[in-house]
Design an enzyme around this catalytic site. Structure first.
Site: not given
Ligand code: MRU
Length: 351
Positions: A54, A200, A241, A251
């Site tokens: 995010a 991730q 997010d 999230n």
């Molecule tokens: O699909 P992504 O990799 O963008 O999802 C990211 C997440 O869900 C993270 O946990 C979230 O953005 C927190 S980032 C500090």
């Protein structure tokens, strides 16, 4: 300047009128940087997860708009605003759930609309985006200090997805709390979930914690219950997010089940998110959950792991309700239940 404070990975930056970012699709096999001078390429990078997380996409969106300013041939401020509005739409439509993207774009438009000279507007939006990147690191470090007080010596902390340096400009939100806890002299261990389908957790969280010398063990997502039932973990911290004023947290998909299992085992479940991740207007029914392509589920890399023609459901995020959350760590302090009251207080204190 903040580079002096934290010397780890830097996910995105502005260099010589271009946006430079780590290509996260290549991790953990290759640590390579890509450079963009066209905002359309920044939009594709956000859509295709070259950059993700995010806060990182919030700053990337702001840098994308700064590029759109440089690309514009406008001769009046009004024409420039029109060009920026159309670039903003392209950047905004890349990913719907994380609120930081809309926030980052809006900060740039506010500055642009204040100007009355084309060249000065272009310069001021570049400077604003650069400042947002610097602020992101400072905010994460402050959040880390607040959050570190919730963790004790010898804690084993579970995290899901990647809320680290790679999800922000640097340092991270949930992993920033973990870094600050370790830097305060506490001995801690981390359990990272793999985070299917895009991994991730294994590709990014395991990579960056290992890179920084933090003790990390990787588990498949299916081992969350086992790890908690067998007392392998005693706290959880994740990023977000989007956080609503009621404390509903959006999230990475799978966060909800981690929180449910933590509740079942009496394990505190914390969320770390900057105030820019809060959406104080929407209700749960307003939030769009991004649905991603089926091949993320039917393949691992290029290898097919499901039969051709199979139907797939692939939501990128889920919602964790406030009753499963022990605290929300921000740069303004830690909000505790009841969240509607404590979140309001954090925003009031910020004014
Ligand atoms: O699909 P992504 O990799 O963008 O999802 C990211 C997440 O869900 C993270 O946990 C979230 O953005 C927190 S980032 C500090």
């Amino acid at each position: 300047m903040t580079d002096l404070l934290y010397s780890g990975l830097r996910t995105v930056e502005w260099k010589d009128n271009a946006v430079v970012m780590i290509d996260q699709t290549k991790l953990p096999n290759e640590l390579i940087h890509v450079k963009y001078t066209d905002y359309n390429d920044v939009a594709s990078a956000i859509r295709n997860l070259v950059i993700r997380g995010a806060p990182a996409i919030g700053v990337a969106g702001a840098f994308g708009l700064a590029l759109a300013g440089l690309q514009s041939n406008a001769s009046t401020p009004e024409q420039l605003i029109t060009d920026l509005e159309s670039a903003k739409k392209v950047l905004f439509e890349t990913r719907p759930t994380a609120v930081n993207l809309a926030w980052g774009l809006e900060q740039i438009m506010i500055v642009a609309k204040k100007g009355n000279d084309v060249n000065k507007i272009k310069e001021s939006i570049i400077n604003t985006a650069k400042q947002m990147a610097e602020d992101d690191i400072t905010i994460n470090m402050t959040m880390g200090k607040h959050g570190s007080q919730l963790f004790n010596n010898n804690d084993t902390i579970m995290t899901h997805c990647n809320a680290g340096s790679l999800a922000t400009v640097a340092y991270g939100t949930a992993l920033g709390v973990i870094r600050a806890t370790k830097d305060s002299g506490k001995n801690i261990k981390v359990i990272a979930t793999e985070t299917r389908p895009v991994q991730q957790g294994s590709r990014l969280t395991a990579f960056e914690l290992h890179h920084d010398g933090i003790d990390v063990s990787l588990i498949p997502d299916t081992a969350v219950g086992y790890s908690m039932a067998n007392k392998l973990v005693n706290k959880v911290v994740v990023g977000a997010d989007r956080v609503l004023r009621t404390g509903h947290v959006y999230n990475k998909i799978g966060t909800y089940q981690v929180a449910l299992i933590a509740k079942q085992h009496g394990i505190p479940f914390y969320v770390a998110a900057p105030l820019s991740t809060f959406d104080m207007k929407s209700n749960p029914q307003d939030v769009i959950i991004e649905q991603r392509k089926g091949t993320e589920v039917t393949q691992i890399g290029d290898k097919k792991t499901a039969p051709d023609g199979i139907n797939v459901i692939n939501p990128a995020f889920d919602m964790t309700p406030p009753e499963l959350i022990s605290g929300i760590i921000t740069e303004a302090g830690v909000a505790k239940p009841p969240f509607e009251e404590s979140i309001k207080k954090l925003f009031e204190a910020k004014k």
